[in-house]
Every structure is written in structure tokens, then in C-alpha cells.
Design a protein around this motif. Structure first.
Motif, mmCIF file in Angstrom:
data_model
loop_
_atom_site.group_PDB
_atom_site.id
_atom_site.type_symbol
_atom_site.label_atom_id
_atom_site.label_comp_id
_atom_site.label_asym_id
_atom_site.label_seq_id
_atom_site.Cartn_x
_atom_site.Cartn_y
_atom_site.Cartn_z
ATOM 1 N N LEU A 205 29.078 49.883 4.339
ATOM 2 C CA LEU A 205 28.179 49.231 3.388
ATOM 3 C C LEU A 205 26.706 49.388 3.747
ATOM 4 N N HIS A 206 26.383 49.503 5.024
ATOM 5 C CA HIS A 206 25.008 49.746 5.444
ATOM 6 C C HIS A 206 24.094 48.582 5.037
ATOM 7 N N ILE A 207 24.469 47.375 5.411
ATOM 8 C CA ILE A 207 23.640 46.200 5.115
ATOM 9 C C ILE A 207 22.322 46.343 5.871
ATOM 10 N N ASN A 208 21.209 46.411 5.113
ATOM 11 C CA ASN A 208 19.957 46.809 5.761
ATOM 12 C C ASN A 208 18.808 45.824 5.607
ATOM 13 N N ASP A 209 19.012 44.687 4.934
ATOM 14 C CA ASP A 209 17.889 43.767 4.775
ATOM 15 C C ASP A 209 18.403 42.381 4.432
ATOM 16 N N VAL A 210 17.682 41.368 4.936
ATOM 17 C CA VAL A 210 17.981 39.986 4.567
ATOM 18 C C VAL A 210 16.665 39.215 4.526
#
Length: 432
Positions: A205-210
Motif C-alpha cells: 500500500l505504501h502508506i506515505n503521509d499522515v
């Protein structure tokens, strides 16, 4: 043995023809490069000055994991720089003057289940030491080992009012909070998305920002699903931007495609670096709850964006854009006019204009009527655009190296190979 039959021996014609083809191929390639450089627009020189701009640099080299740094621009001069790290990512200036940054670094001995040495990812607190004249100093690090440097990084971290750090983790595909070395809460993407057996072995998924957008409400960029989700602590996903087909849990790639660094402008507007659509887009929520494009920009300074990965709506109403593969940071106004730009020494990941940095809430360009303002136009050439990204990621070609140059390179390479083949065949025949 009698004389060779006509055509069995080469009289030099084949070799000369081959040499001509090789020279033509090389000349075509060289001409294309020289023309591209000569005709390139002036990029990275707009505007006389700008207040401090903080940059997190992904780095250079193959895979972009070399020469990463964090630096502060004072106008066009680098006021200070913290380097000697494979990669840095999202950067935030804290109230005490320190800088918080996600990072990736190889060469650690503490590797848990992985073979030593290994890479670590996490975040660091950096004291720039601007008054003492000393070099910037890492004062705190939270990190953990990962299987691979590639697609396993912590790209973003936020400091919460509680004193916890909110962290993205694309290695295990989650967001979590940590205090000291203790993880105090986490949301795993497998709660919404169908997970592979081991997320650490694939770029799932490459979760890259929060970003914190409300009390215990976090805006999360799920890059490979082309979606932004709002996660409420204790509830899970409460909203999806670019829902697309609910059955596949993948968004519409024409609306967002492998995006980075969204900025929540308000309850009905979000600004996004739509990276693989090579544009910056502001999405507006309509009365029906659907998100549509209100404003989009594809180019600045006469050059199309190439893998832009950050966009911040500034306090002055302009938009600061990090145009990664073109190695520039550029500020544009609402009409798309460039008011300031800077050529970065390596591939940048994210930039923030100080003192405010990236804010939650900001000026919206949406008119509320559902109309779309488009500046520039997209440039997606089948196959060639994909190859261009691969080439620029591997060797960081100049900004003027476009799909045209990729096509010319392929033609030139074929010509050289054909010419060399002709020379070799002619020489073989001559020896018979």
C-alpha cells in the motif's frame, strides 16, 4: 581451394555501412541532448528572495538512497544542512527550533529478524545549532530495522499535543503513535484492505503521509490504493476520498494516482500532490458527498511537473510545490504564475515555508460551483512516460530530458546495435 564466391568475402562496404549507422545513431543522440539543453527554459531562478524554506531531500543515486539531507534555504543560500544519511523525507520545524524528519539509513547492526548489517527507518530530531556555529546535531532518534531500504521507509511523523509521535510505517503498512520506545496506539491497514501474507515482502500500500486534522482524527495517504482515508482513533476509517470501486478498495487513478502529502484545507477541500498524474490538484467535496477536481496545475516555468510529491497552500494564498524529479521547489499563485523557484542539488521529497510550515486549514481555490480550473495540460505518453520515470529515478537526468529524449535514446540505441551488428557480420564474412 578456389577463389571465394561473389558475396562470400566483404569488400569493406558492410563495415563502412555499419560505421555510418553507428555514427548516425550517436550523432542523433548527441544532437537531441544539445538541443534539449540549448532550448530549455530558465528554471529555478524566479523571484528575488523568499523567507526560510525547509527542505527534506530524498537524495540521489540509483534508487534515490544516497546523499539524503535536511537543509534550510535563506533566500537562495543554504543556511545550514544536516546530511550523511541515505534519505530524509517529511520535515517539520518544532516550536523549540529543532527539526523533525523521517529518514532511512543503512549500516545498522541491530537488525532483529534480519541479517546484519541492515537498514533502519524512523524519525530524528535535529538541532540546527544556528547560533553556535556548530554543525547540526541529531538529538533524538526512534528507528526500527526493515527488510529492505526500498519501499519500506517512514515518510512522515507528527508531534501530537499529548507528547506522542504519530508515525507512518509503509514496511508493515500502518500508522502508530509512540512515546519513548513504547507504541501506544496503532491502526493497521489490514483492517480495511486485503493484506498479503507478509507486507514486509511487497510494496503493498505504501502508506506515505499522515496529518492531524482534528481531535484524534488523522488524514492518511494510502498511495498504492490511490486513496486518502480519515482514520479516527478508536474507530478506524470514517471517510474515504476517492472511494472508486468499494469492492476493490481501490480509487479511481484519474482522480488520484499514487499521491503524496495531502493538505487538509477544510471540511470540503484538500490539496494533494497527485504524483503519478504529474499534477497538483485541489479536490472539492460536493453536496452529494463526492470529491471532484476544483483546481489543477500541470506545469510551472514552462516545464511540466515530474513526480511532484508535496504541495502546501501558504498563508499568502500561493502554493508551494516540491517537483521531485525536476529537482526544484516552486511557488505559484492561483493563476499558475511562478513567483519563486529554486533548483535543488538532489531530488527533494518535501518543502515547508517557514515560519508556519504546512498548516491544517488554508485558502481554498474552489468556487463552490463545481467548476474546474486547469492550468497546463497533462503529458502521459504510453510506455515512454513510464520509461522516463525509471531513467530519471536511476540517473537523475536534467529537467529538460523528456519523453522525446527517451524515444530518441531508444532509436539511437537500436541504430548503434544495428550498425555494430553490420560491422561484426562484415568482418566475419571477410575472414572466410
Amino acid at each position: 581451394m578456389g577463389p571465394p564466391a561473389p558475396g562470400d568475402a566483404d569488400d569493406g562496404t558492410g563495415q563502412r555501412t555499419g560505421a555510418v549507422i553507428v555514427v548516425a545513431g550517436v550523432a542523433l543522440f548527441a544532437t537531441a541532448l544539445l538541443a534539449g539543453a540549448a532550448l530549455a527554459p530558465d528554471v529555478g531562478a524566479a523571484g528575488d528572495d523568499a523567507s526560510g524554506t525547509l527542505v527534506g531531500s530524498h537524495g540521489g543515486g540509483a534508487g534515490l538512497h544516497e546523499r539524503g539531507s535536511v537543509y534550510l534555504l535563506d533566500g537562495r543560500e543554504i543556511a545550514w544542512r544536516a546530511g550523511d544519511t541515505d534519505s530524509y523525507f517529511d520535515v517539520t520545524k518544532l516550536d523549540n527550533g529543532s527539526v523533525m524528519a523521517g529518514f532511512m539509513q543503512s549500516g545498522y547492526d541491530e537488525c532483529g529478524p534480519y541479517e546484519s548489517p541492515c537498514a533502519h527507518t524512523g524519525f530524528r530530531i535535529i538541532d540546527p545549532n544556528p547560533d553556535s556555529g556548530a554543525d547540526p546535531e541529531i538529538t533524538h532518534e526512534y528507528s526500527f530495522p526493515v527488510r529492505s531500504e526500498k519501499n519500506s521507509e517512514v515518510h512522515d511523523v507528527e508531534l501530537l499535543d499529548s507528547g506522542e509521535f504519530l508515525v507512518t510505517d509503509m514496511d508493515r503498512e500502518r500508522i502508530f503513535t509512540v512515546r519513548g520506545d513504547e507504541i501506544t496506539w496503532q491502526w493497521n491497514a489490514s483492517q480495511r484492505y486485503d493484506a498479503p501474507e507478509d507486507p514486509t515482502r511487497t510494496d503493498w500500500l505504501h502508506i506515505n503521509d499522515v496529518d492531524v486534522i482534528g481531535e484524534d482524527r488523522y488524514l492518511v495517504s494510502v498511495r498504492n490504493a490511490h486513496q486518502l482515508v480519515v482514520v479516527a482513533r478508536g474507530e478506524g476509517v470514517v471517510e474515504v476520498i476517492n472511494e472508486g470501486d468499494p469492492e476493490s478498495t481501490r480509487g479511481d487513478p484519474t482522480l488520484l494516482r499514487q499521491q503524496h502529502n495531502p493538505q487538509w484545507l477544510g471540511n470540503d477541500s484538500v490539496l494533494v500532490a497527485d504524483s503519478h498524474n504529474d499534477r497538483i490538484v485541489e479536490l472539492e467535496r460536493g453536496a452529494d458527498g463526492e470529491w471532484t477536481v476544483a483546481w489543477e496545475i500541470y506545469a510551472a516555468e514552462g516545464v511540466n511537473f515530474n513526480w511532484p510529491r508535496d504541495a502546501d497552500r501558504l498563508a499568502n494564498g500561493n502554493t508551494l510545490i516540491t517537483d521531485s524529479l525536476n529537482k526544484r521547489v516552486v511557488e505559484v499563485n492561483r493563476s499558475g504564475e511562478t513567483v519563486w523557484s529554486y533548483n535543488t542539488p538532489e531530488v527533494p521529497y518535501e518543502a515547508e515555508r517557514l515560519p508556519e510550515g504546512e498548516t491544517v486549514g488554508g485558502t481554498s481555490y474552489a468556487d463552490g460551483g463545481g467548476d474546474t480550473t486547469t492550468i497546463g495540460e497533462g503529458r502521459d505518453v504510453p510506455v515512454l512516460s513510464f520509461l522516463l520515470v525509471i531513467v530519471q529515478t536511476a540517473v537523475q537526468t536534467p529537467f529538460w530530458f523528456t519523453e522525446v529524449h527517451v524515444a530518441v535514446t531508444l532509436v539511437s540505441l537500436v541504430a548503434v546495435l544495428v550498425g555494430l551488428g553490420s560491422i561484426i557480420r562484415a568482418r566475419v564474412r571477410a575472414r572466410r
